[in-house]
Design a protein around this motif. Structure first.
Motif, PDB file in Angstrom:
ATOM      1  N   GLN A 186       0.840  -1.183   0.000  1.00  0.00           N
ATOM      2  CA  GLN A 186       0.000   0.000   0.000  1.00  0.00           C
ATOM      3  C   GLN A 186       0.887   1.250   0.000  1.00  0.00           C
ATOM      4  OE1 GLN A 186      -3.304   0.110  -0.223  1.00  0.00           O
ATOM      5  NE2 GLN A 186      -3.454  -2.131  -0.256  1.00  0.00           N
ATOM      6  N   PRO A 187       0.399   2.375  -0.590  1.00  0.00           N
ATOM      7  CA  PRO A 187       1.164   3.630  -0.542  1.00  0.00           C
ATOM      8  C   PRO A 187       1.342   4.103   0.898  1.00  0.00           C
ATOM      9  CG  PRO A 187      -0.612   3.755  -2.160  1.00  0.00           C
ATOM     10  CD  PRO A 187      -0.836   2.513  -1.365  1.00  0.00           C
ATOM     11  N   GLN A 188       2.498   4.724   1.196  1.00  0.00           N
ATOM     12  CA  GLN A 188       2.734   5.320   2.505  1.00  0.00           C
ATOM     13  C   GLN A 188       2.329   6.785   2.458  1.00  0.00           C
ATOM     14  OE1 GLN A 188       6.997   4.282   2.808  1.00  0.00           O
ATOM     15  NE2 GLN A 188       6.435   3.414   4.780  1.00  0.00           N
ATOM     16  N   THR A 189       1.838   7.305   3.581  1.00  0.00           N
ATOM     17  CA  THR A 189       1.471   8.713   3.675  1.00  0.00           C
ATOM     18  C   THR A 189       2.513   9.447   4.497  1.00  0.00           C
ATOM     19  OG1 THR A 189      -0.873   8.218   3.513  1.00  0.00           O
ATOM     20  CG2 THR A 189      -0.280  10.340   4.455  1.00  0.00           C
ATOM     21  N   VAL A 190       3.085  10.504   3.901  1.00  0.00           N
ATOM     22  CA  VAL A 190       4.120  11.290   4.572  1.00  0.00           C
ATOM     23  C   VAL A 190       3.641  12.728   4.675  1.00  0.00           C
ATOM     24  CG1 VAL A 190       6.493  12.098   4.477  1.00  0.00           C
ATOM     25  CG2 VAL A 190       5.929   9.797   3.651  1.00  0.00           C
ATOM     26  N   ASN A 191       3.690  13.299   5.875  1.00  0.00           N
ATOM     27  CA  ASN A 191       3.264  14.669   6.079  1.00  0.00           C
ATOM     28  C   ASN A 191       4.430  15.608   5.802  1.00  0.00           C
ATOM     29  OD1 ASN A 191       0.826  13.631   6.977  1.00  0.00           O
ATOM     30  ND2 ASN A 191       1.544  13.511   9.094  1.00  0.00           N
ATOM     31  N   ILE A 192       4.293  16.459   4.812  1.00  0.00           N
ATOM     32  CA  ILE A 192       5.336  17.401   4.468  1.00  0.00           C
ATOM     33  C   ILE A 192       5.028  18.731   5.148  1.00  0.00           C
ATOM     34  CG2 ILE A 192       6.545  18.591   2.607  1.00  0.00           C
ATOM     35  CD1 ILE A 192       6.950  15.546   2.681  1.00  0.00           C
ATOM     36  N   LEU A 193       5.885  19.170   6.049  1.00  0.00           N
ATOM     37  CA  LEU A 193       5.715  20.418   6.765  1.00  0.00           C
ATOM     38  C   LEU A 193       6.712  21.440   6.226  1.00  0.00           C
ATOM     39  CD1 LEU A 193       5.419  18.946  10.375  1.00  0.00           C
ATOM     40  CD2 LEU A 193       3.566  19.833   8.964  1.00  0.00           C
ATOM     41  N   LYS A 194       6.208  22.500   5.689  1.00  0.00           N
ATOM     42  CA  LYS A 194       7.049  23.533   5.104  1.00  0.00           C
ATOM     43  C   LYS A 194       7.781  24.308   6.185  1.00  0.00           C
ATOM     44  CE  LYS A 194       6.775  27.582   2.069  1.00  0.00           C
ATOM     45  NZ  LYS A 194       5.849  28.488   1.335  1.00  0.00           N
ATOM     46  N   ASP A 195       9.070  24.587   5.946  1.00  0.00           N
ATOM     47  CA  ASP A 195       9.852  25.366   6.897  1.00  0.00           C
ATOM     48  C   ASP A 195       9.249  26.748   7.096  1.00  0.00           C
ATOM     49  OD1 ASP A 195      11.599  23.273   7.106  1.00  0.00           O
ATOM     50  OD2 ASP A 195      13.357  24.338   6.340  1.00  0.00           O
ATOM     51  N   GLY A 196       9.361  27.265   8.316  1.00  0.00           N
ATOM     52  CA  GLY A 196       8.893  28.619   8.595  1.00  0.00           C
ATOM     53  C   GLY A 196       8.160  28.704   9.918  1.00  0.00           C
ATOM     54  N   VAL A 197       7.718  29.904  10.250  1.00  0.00           N
ATOM     55  CA  VAL A 197       6.966  30.174  11.474  1.00  0.00           C
ATOM     56  C   VAL A 197       5.615  30.743  11.073  1.00  0.00           C
ATOM     57  CG1 VAL A 197       6.898  31.458  13.640  1.00  0.00           C
ATOM     58  CG2 VAL A 197       9.090  30.641  12.746  1.00  0.00           C
ATOM     59  N   ARG A 198       4.528  30.140  11.566  1.00  0.00           N
ATOM     60  CA  ARG A 198       3.203  30.556  11.126  1.00  0.00           C
ATOM     61  C   ARG A 198       2.135  29.997  12.070  1.00  0.00           C
ATOM     62  NH1 ARG A 198       5.574  26.881   8.037  1.00  0.00           N
ATOM     63  NH2 ARG A 198       4.654  24.811   7.813  1.00  0.00           N
ATOM     64  N   PHE A 199       0.922  30.505  11.910  1.00  0.00           N
ATOM     65  CA  PHE A 199      -0.214  29.913  12.600  1.00  0.00           C
ATOM     66  C   PHE A 199      -0.511  28.554  11.979  1.00  0.00           C
ATOM     67  CE2 PHE A 199      -0.876  34.180  14.129  1.00  0.00           C
ATOM     68  CZ  PHE A 199      -1.479  33.993  15.363  1.00  0.00           C
TER      69      PHE A 199
END
Length: 283
Positions: A21-34
């Motif tokens: 099955q495909p794996q799910t990866v959460n990509i979090l963009k660099d930076g500071v934000r709400f």
């Protein structure tokens, strides 16, 4: 409105023969934000767990140890700021704003909200909690960048006072930003002894006089909405007979800090201030 929690994970196709099955990866963009997505909120909760539960043995009874996330019943009415670097959280804090929802009885007990709602509408008040950074991010601009996001929010929503609770060993750091103690020390569940502190947003002259980093982020034109500066200062400095000891302590803390700060600022150059502004502008 509180953040839209749309969640858009990235699906990584498997290498033949390794995964069915495909794996799910959460990509979090660099930076500071709400935090605007479930992944960003979870990153905030995971950093809380890492620092508070694993690192400081706090709130163990409230954390989800399976997911390694520290979240409580108040988060549904809070906004979170998160700092991300290389797909990992390195800093976070949360905000309660009177424009989002009513402050709770717990907020009243902890932050003496009624002292300020006698003067201001609730939407003119916000509370900052759960501020923390990774060990390897301490000494960086991460905390200041998160507070830059707080200040942007404060100005956009015409907030006049920001409240927080401060542990004794962090007192000097918050005094440098422009927060001042306004009530006697109290016990915060799960943390211990803390001192309630307030930032009067419109007191620009005071921020300048102590060299607050906030004075580098704003100018007087940003503060036209602040109509209660002198009244707020009176609330913070108010002495009562029943609380004369704590009044003496808090006023002495501020006056001693200001005297020491003036000596330090006399040696600081305008070049240092311009370098700070430049660093913040490119973050």
């Amino acid at each position: 409105m509180l953040p839209n929690l749309a969640f858009n994970p990235v699906k990584i196709q498997p290498i033949a023969g390794l995964h069915s099955q495909p794996q799910t990866v959460n990509i979090l963009k660099d930076g500071v934000r709400f935090a605007e997505t479930k992944a960003e909120l979870r990153a905030s909760y995971q950093l809380r767990h890492k620092i508070y539960v694993e690192g400081m043995n706090r709130f163990s009874d409230k954390s989800n140890h399976e997911l390694k996330e520290l979240q409580d019943e108040h988060d549904k009415n809070a906004r979170a700021i998160v700092a991300i670097k290389k797909n990992k959280p390195i800093g976070t804090l949360r905000i309660f704003w009177g424009g989002d929802t009513n402050f709770t009885q717990e907020h009243e007990k902890t932050y003496h909200i009624s002292k300020f709602t006698s003067l201001l509408q609730a939407k003119k008040i916000c509370i900052v909690e759960r501020l923390m950074v990774e060990n390897n991010a301490r000494g960086s601009l991460t905390i200041l960048r998160m507070y830059q996001e707080v200040m942007n929010f404060v100005l956009k929503n015409r907030v006049e006072v920001v409240l927080l609770n401060c542990e004794q060993h962090h007192m000097n750091s918050y005094l440098k930003l422009g927060f001042r103690p306004f009530a006697k020390q109290t016990h915060y569940p799960g943390i211990g002894p803390v001192t309630p502190m307030a930032l009067v947003v419109g007191d620009y002259k005071y921020l300048q006089s102590i060299g607050s980093s906030f004075s580098q982020l704003i100018n007087e034109e940003n503060l036209n909405h602040c109509h209660h500066v002198e009244s707020l200062k009176k609330i913070i400095n108010h002495d009562t007979k029943s609380d004369s000891k704590s009044s003496y302590d808090k006023n002495t803390i501020v006056s001693n800090f200001c005297a020491a700060r003036q000596k330090l600022l006399a040696k600081r150059t305008k070049i240092a201030d311009s370098k700070l502004r430049m660093k913040l502008s490119v973050c």
